[in-house]
Design a protein around this motif. Sequence first.
Motif: not given
Length: 502
Positions: A429, A433, A437
């Motif tokens: 994760s 990210s 992101w």
Amino acid sequence: MNHVLILPVLLPMFMGALLLVAHRLGKPAKRVLSLAATFALLPIAAYLVLLAGDGELRVYALGNWQPPFGIILVLDRLSAVLLLVTSVLAGFSALYATRGDDERGPNFHALLQFQLLGINGSFLTGDLFNLFVFFEILLISSYALLVHGNGAARIKAGLHYVVLNLLGSSFFLIGVGLLYGLTGTLNMADLAQRVAAADPEQAPLLAAAAYLLLIVFGLKAAILPLYFWLPRAYAAASAPVAALFAVMTKVGLYAILRVFTLVFGAEAGGLANLAHGLLWWMAALTIIAGVIGALAAQQLQPLLGYLVVVSVGTLLAGFALGSVGGLAAALYYLVHSTLITGALFLLADLVVRQRGEVGDDLTQARAVSQPLLLGALFFAAAISVAGLPPFSGFIGKLLLLTAVPSGPQALVLWPILLIGGLGMLIALSRAGSTLFWRGDAPPAEASGIRCDGGRLLAAGGLLLTSVALVVAAQPVLAYLQATAEQLLTLQPYLSIVRGGGE
């Protein structure tokens, strides 16, 4: 004799030799030949899986020298499954390489074929000396493939890899020589009978030889404390090579399973289940070390290398259970982890190509050109490898957890697997990210580089195998359940040297 049994060895051997002799051929011709030979292994392996499905052991005696005196190949359900997994992984890896990675150095496709020769031979051989020979073939090929394309990082990682494996090969020879000196045979079925009937005074030397082999196989499989070479080596390798290397650790695990089930298994007399207790703790510590490494990784590709280490520990835990349910669960997880890890290495390369100079560093940089496409693929691969539904990793871990008997083993393995899965999810994760992101990072234009269609097909194809394993879970699990039962029923293997088998 059914001559199809030897085709997984002969086909890559002759194609590799042809590609070396015809090295002046143009790159398109080499690619066509290599892809044709690699994808031809798929129907051959699928046929062997169907052939082995009747539960009969099939023995191929080279030169018609019958065991235990000659070189033999043995086909059972386990070797057939691993041949199929290798052919699927190799096919997509070769396809990815033809999109430009094979141009970084000479003779890539010949080396790929020799690598397959070594891997397939290791899965089929019926004696320890030829296991050593096939190990050396795949290792020599992997040395060259690892440094393919040059570069300081690859040369440094390659040097460490070569030195460690040369040391391992020395231990392998010493162990094999010790076993031959004590028993007079290296045929695994014959060796199992002689170890079981050995005099008590020979037991310490036989145990020493067994532990030497365990060290060698543990080095190949990247088990704690022999895993330190793997993250650096896999990170340095080119993407198709790293993807193919996903099956390399499984060769070491296969050797542990084969030797310590057949030769030093339940029928080994005073040496029965010699390494059983040790394997259990090695598995638990390997999972812990792999998760810690993944959480601490600062680059994407070393992170994926540590995920390989975690999968090795998980598989070893299933083997150490020694039950039909534990072995079946481990084998399902083996198929899943090998193919999905290969897909992740290919996906990582697609992402790195769009990140410019930052490469695989887990720092925020300019946006990738196709964040939705690559982000979705990375997300699917991440939750699959972490063991979350609806992908095959969830089924594999669930089966393994349910196979653990109540008691001390459950108290150890359940927390390690569940907390380890959480750690893998956190590490992936964090990586996802950071890669997709951008958060508070300053705005920047995307690189403009788009995914090559062939590369995307190869990575997506491997990723879809996780879906296929879920859709076909019932027949796959039934086959693997029968595989585990066959492995733990030793008499058919022992009968090979008494004229058994087909």
